[in-house]
Design a protein around this motif. Structure first.
Motif, short mmCIF file in Angstrom:
data_model
loop_
_atom_site.label_atom_id
_atom_site.label_comp_id
_atom_site.label_asym_id
_atom_site.label_seq_id
_atom_site.Cartn_x
_atom_site.Cartn_y
_atom_site.Cartn_z
N SER A 1 0.84 -1.20 0.00
CA SER A 1 0.00 0.00 0.00
C SER A 1 0.88 1.25 0.00
O SER A 1 1.74 1.41 0.86
N THR B 1 1.59 5.24 -2.55
CA THR B 1 1.11 6.08 -3.65
C THR B 1 1.19 5.33 -4.97
O THR B 1 0.48 5.66 -5.93
N PHE C 1 11.69 6.58 2.65
CA PHE C 1 12.00 5.23 2.21
C PHE C 1 12.90 4.48 3.19
O PHE C 1 13.75 5.08 3.86
C1 LIG Z 1 5.04 7.20 -0.07
C2 LIG Z 1 4.53 6.09 0.81
C3 LIG Z 1 3.18 5.98 1.06
C4 LIG Z 1 2.70 4.97 1.88
N1 LIG Z 1 1.35 4.87 2.11
C5 LIG Z 1 0.88 3.84 2.86
C6 LIG Z 1 -0.51 3.66 3.07
O1 LIG Z 1 -1.35 4.42 2.59
N2 LIG Z 1 -0.91 2.60 3.82
C7 LIG Z 1 -0.04 1.71 4.39
O2 LIG Z 1 -0.47 0.76 5.04
N3 LIG Z 1 1.29 1.86 4.20
C8 LIG Z 1 1.76 2.89 3.47
N4 LIG Z 1 3.11 3.03 3.28
C9 LIG Z 1 4.02 2.07 3.93
C10 LIG Z 1 4.41 0.95 2.97
O3 LIG Z 1 3.30 0.19 2.55
C11 LIG Z 1 5.43 -0.01 3.61
O4 LIG Z 1 4.80 -0.73 4.66
C12 LIG Z 1 6.64 0.71 4.18
O5 LIG Z 1 7.12 1.67 3.27
C13 LIG Z 1 7.76 -0.28 4.50
O6 LIG Z 1 8.11 -1.07 3.38
P1 LIG Z 1 9.41 -0.72 2.48
O7 LIG Z 1 10.59 -0.82 3.36
O8 LIG Z 1 9.37 -1.73 1.38
O9 LIG Z 1 9.23 0.68 1.98
C14 LIG Z 1 3.61 4.05 2.49
C15 LIG Z 1 4.97 4.18 2.22
C16 LIG Z 1 5.45 5.19 1.40
C17 LIG Z 1 6.93 5.29 1.16
#
Ligand SMILES: Cc1cc2nc3c(=O)[nH]c(=O)nc-3n(C[C@H](O)[C@H](O)[C@H](O)COP(=O)(O)O)c2cc1C
Length: 328
Positions: free
Chosen positions: A22, A24, A217
């Protein structure tokens, strides 16, 4: 050697474990299509925020301000629940028509008020599952751990009673006893946990003397808290565990599967390295498994969880011990 990467998550049969998280990236129909075209096995839509639902209802309430007696407001609220933020329902419907992979809806919630009824609308729109993105900020002195956990359970109880599609809960890592919370989620009908969300980071600009958003990030070495908890929770009950945070490459994804994850959610790596990462991860995972003579992902799953470990105490260790790590 052909390797079988298929996995089951929330009762959904996935071609491989790589789900677009989840974010953008999944906020629009184009985003959903792009994720599917690049081979994601499922997508989690951008969360619909509880505040968005409230804001829409406020708008409708204002429209009938002249009428404004309690029954009118009640009526409008119910109407709002039925219609809800229309765009989100439409996005689910359109996404389901456009792609053949599972579409998981997501709601960000902090309370168990009337809006939970809205979950039913997402199910009716065709969502294959519902991910509850629950992050409650304990700020007040009355916010004990059990008070916060009770809020979590109230949300879960309401939503689980309303929908038939599988419900997963995406949590942050800050719990006094995550094993207990996980078990309560399971007992209340939750089918899966997403561990962990990476919350909005708060920072300060000294120059402007104001608040600013921190780095959005994750880094490639941010996966270890997820790995530890998935290892500990795997196999304790029938909850499906999905890893999130810091999964930037196939090696890390495989570690999370070995710790007990059924699937992994990708976000930062897609922003930083592009969608090609999904195919690279599929290929590299297959190659690595084949090189070890492992025919399927399910053979790897949970192989290094606490439950299967000959050294279960190693998973509980929170301090460095020189003799064991050889480091400090
Ligand atoms: C720009 C952005 C928007 C995000 N929006 C949501 C969201 O609306 N709902 C949600 O559950 N997580 C959201 N997240 C969290 C991500 O789904 C994810 O759990 C988090 O970034 C950790 O994973 P990663 O290390 O792969 O980035 C968002 C993350 C980013 C960077």
């Amino acid at each position: 050697m052909a390797v079988d990467l298929r996995t089951r998550y929330l009762g959904l049969e996935l071609a491989h474990p790589f789900i677009v998280a989840s974010s953008t990236l999944t906020a629009t129909l184009d985003g959903v299509k792009k994720a599917a075209e690049h081979g994601a096995s499922a997508i989690v839509l951008k969360s619909l925020f509880e505040e968005q639902i409230s804001a829409e209802l406020k708008k409708q309430e204002n429209q009938i301000d002249e009428l404004s007696h309690p029954e009118a407001v009640d009526y409008v609220q119910q109407m709002g629940m039925r219609i809800g933020p229309r765009e989100y329902v439409e996005l689910i419907k359109d996404a389901k028509k456009a792609v053949s992979i599972p579409v998981i809806a997501s709601i960000n919630c902090v309370s168990a008020s009337w809006w939970t009824e809205y979950a039913k609308e997402l199910e009716l729109a065709g969502a294959d599952a519902l991910e509850l993105n629950i992050g409650i900020m304990p700020q007040g002195k009355e916010d004990t751990a059990s008070h916060i956990e009770d809020q979590l359970y109230k949300i879960i109880d309401k939503v689980v009673a309303l929908v038939r599609i599988p419900v997963s809960v995406k949590l942050g890592p800050y719990f006094t006893s995550l094993s207990h919370v996980a078990h309560e989620c399971f007992r209340r009908g939750v089918k899966g946990l997403v561990l962990f969300n990476r919350f909005y980071q708060l920072d300060i600009s000294l120059e402007a003397m104001s608040l600013k958003g921190g780095v959005a990030f994750s880094n490639p070495n941010d996966y270890t808290t997820s790995l530890r908890w998935i290892s500990i929770l795997h196999g304790r009950n029938a909850l499906d565990l999905c890893a999130s945070t810091g999964i930037h490459d196939a090696q890390t994804a495989l570690k999370l599967i070995a710790s007990g994850a059924s699937a992994v959610e990708l976000c930062s790596t897609l922003y930083k390295n592009g969608y090609k990462v999904i195919q690279e991860m599929i290929q590299e995972s297959s190659n690595w498994l084949a090189s070890k003579g492992i025919a399927s992902l399910s053979e790897l799953k949970g192989k290094l969880s606490q439950k299967t470990s000959p050294q279960p105490e190693a998973y509980d260790r929170v301090q460095y011990i020189k003799a064991l790590t050889g480091m400090y």
